[in-house]
Design an enzyme around this catalytic site. Structure first.
Site, PDB file in Angstrom:
ATOM      1  N   ASP A   2       0.066  -7.553   1.118  1.00  0.00           N
ATOM      2  CA  ASP A   2       0.571  -6.209   1.408  1.00  0.00           C
ATOM      3  C   ASP A   2       2.098  -6.166   1.443  1.00  0.00           C
ATOM      4  O   ASP A   2       2.698  -5.491   2.281  1.00  0.00           O
ATOM      5  CB  ASP A   2       0.002  -5.671   2.719  1.00  0.00           C
ATOM      6  CG  ASP A   2       0.083  -4.141   2.800  1.00  0.00           C
ATOM      7  OD1 ASP A   2       0.238  -3.507   1.746  1.00  0.00           O
ATOM      8  OD2 ASP A   2      -0.002  -3.597   3.913  1.00  0.00           O
TER       9      ASP A   2
ATOM     10  N   HIS B 203       0.819  -1.222   0.000  1.00  0.00           N
ATOM     11  CA  HIS B 203       0.000   0.000   0.000  1.00  0.00           C
ATOM     12  C   HIS B 203       0.848   1.266   0.000  1.00  0.00           C
ATOM     13  O   HIS B 203       0.350   2.347  -0.312  1.00  0.00           O
ATOM     14  CB  HIS B 203      -0.984  -0.011   1.178  1.00  0.00           C
ATOM     15  CG  HIS B 203      -0.376   0.223   2.517  1.00  0.00           C
ATOM     16  ND1 HIS B 203      -0.056  -0.791   3.389  1.00  0.00           N
ATOM     17  CD2 HIS B 203      -0.035   1.365   3.156  1.00  0.00           C
ATOM     18  CE1 HIS B 203       0.443  -0.291   4.499  1.00  0.00           C
ATOM     19  NE2 HIS B 203       0.473   1.032   4.385  1.00  0.00           N
TER      20      HIS B 203
ATOM     21  N   SER C 117       4.678   2.235   8.040  1.00  0.00           N
ATOM     22  CA  SER C 117       4.340   1.105   7.174  1.00  0.00           C
ATOM     23  C   SER C 117       5.516   0.724   6.290  1.00  0.00           C
ATOM     24  O   SER C 117       6.104   1.573   5.616  1.00  0.00           O
ATOM     25  CB  SER C 117       3.138   1.456   6.295  1.00  0.00           C
ATOM     26  OG  SER C 117       1.975   1.591   7.056  1.00  0.00           O
TER      27      SER C 117
END
Length: 410
Positions: free
Chosen positions: A177, A147, A254
């Site tokens: 992901d 993402h 992230s």
């Protein structure tokens, strides 16, 4: 009077104890003990409390492991210094459509306000997002979250030493992901990979990343749990289990590494619970590297696919479903996985499975919940055959289902 008696008894007890201790010290055994205890040891132990000065006091417990025995008190700083140079900031630029409908300005209210000068708004604009990643190969392979780079047209990678590189997305897998970026570099600093299968709740967890654009931020905590399912954390579209940690993870973290106390990567930081504090999640590094190897080799990942939507049964749900007047059949089992929908043209449809079937066994293994079915399908791989035992209209039936490839965007 009572208080005076207590004070008198206490004074007598202390006085008697002092005399007894003095007598013991004057004895041959006491003198030998005094000679064996250097003055430096007495000075050092004096700060540890009276109990540590007594000859019969217990020795401090030994460390639980050799690693604990040699681990410095500032091991978090040591890990940050060792791993920090291999952690990168990723700036991804993408073109997105304008959220404002241009027809909005044709409404009478806006025309009255603007007259004939209706503003010309761009139909699309550039959006930049920031995330983290870490270098897994000295020639410039970087692991991050899918993402972080999703839909990006330009990727820039910033190292701790100030260097900036243009990056190319070698492959991205939204289902887990995980993404891999390539930069052109040599002899770059790299991380050391750990073994996420050996991680236990209570182990140290150190996160390094770029939350809110604050480069190389270090936070620490513990592993709170292992094996959290995607359904448990509200990411039902992901096919991966997660490590849970209370190390602070914020937007921008992230794709950064989650490390153990020796500085080895045990996970890829990926998500937080917005409605809670101290609850973050990371993809185990063993699973992340399985995906990364396929992305490096093929640029994509093929996931096994049955083509069913599933509902985990329990006695309460079975009771409610059986009371539903709209249902044409009655469930005769209290647990298993109910097929809520069969996707047209899917391997499940081709094998003869139907909506309303209850999966109770796969390849001889009893089935408890939908997560277990998904894990078995993933472990089997594409193009392999599974034997499903289902209950249909109260009767047990067996089906052979050959797994297909999960369609893109599913």
């Amino acid at each position: 009077m009572t208080r005076l008696l207590r004070q008198t008894f206490l004074a007598m007890a202390l006085f008697g104890g002092g005399i007894a201790y003095g007598v013991w010290l004057s004895s041959p055994r006491g003198q030998a003990w005094l000679q064996q205890t250097p003055l430096a040891t007495w000075s050092q132990r004096a700060g540890e409390g009276v109990g540590s000065l007594l000859p019969w006091s217990e020795s401090p417990p030994e460390s639980a492991s050799p690693a604990d025995a040699v681990r410095p008190s500032n091991f978090i700083a040591a890990v940050a210094q060792k791993v920090g140079p291999a952690v990168v900031r990723i700036d991804a630029t993408r073109t997105v459509a304008s959220p404002i409908d241009p027809e909005l300005f044709n409404q009478p209210l806006f025309r009255r306000f603007f007259g004939g000068q209706i503003p010309q708004l761009p139909q699309e604009f550039q959006q930049e997002g920031t995330g983290s990643g870490f270098i897994i190969d000295p020639n410039g392979l970087i692991l991050t979250n899918a993402h972080v780079v999703e839909g990006s047209e330009r990727v820039r990678v910033h190292l701790l030493d100030g260097r900036t590189f243009e990056g190319k997305v070698k492959g991205s897998d939204p289902v887990t992901d995980i993404a891999v970026i390539q930069i052109e570099g040599e002899n770059l600093p790299t991380v050391t990979l750990g073994n996420s299968d050996q991680v236990r709740p209570g182990d140290w967890a150190i996160a390094i990343g770029n939350p809110l654009g604050l480069d190389n931020t270090v936070t620490a905590g513990i592993i709170s749990a292992v094996g959290r399912s995607s359904g448990q954390i509200g990411a039902t579209n992901k096919r991966v289990t997660f490590l849970q940690t209370d190390a602070a993870i914020n937007p921008g973290n992230s794709g950064g590494p989650l490390l153990d106390a020796e500085g080895r990567v045990i996970g890829v930081n990926t998500a937080i619970f917005q409605r809670a504090q101290g609850v973050g999640f990371a993809i185990p590094i063993n699973r992340a590297m399985e995906i990364a190897e396929q992305l490096i080799r093929n640029g994509r990942v093929e996931h096994a696919f049955l083509g069913i939507r599933m509902i985990t049964l329990n006695p309460d749900l079975v009771e409610r479903l059986n009371r539903d007047p709209g249902r044409s059949t009655t469930l005769t089992v209290q647990e298993g996985v109910l097929i809520g929908q069969v996707i047209p043209g899917s391997p499940a449809e081709q094998a003869g499975l139907r909506e309303g079937d209850v999966i109770v066994e796969i390849d001889g293994q009893p089935i408890r919940d939908a997560e277990q079915v998904q894990q078995l399908v993933d472990a089997t791989g594409v193009g392999k055959t599974l034997t499903l035992r289902v209950i249909r209209d109260g009767q047990a039936r067996t089906f052979q289902v050959k797994t297909g490839v999960l369609p893109v965007g599913s």
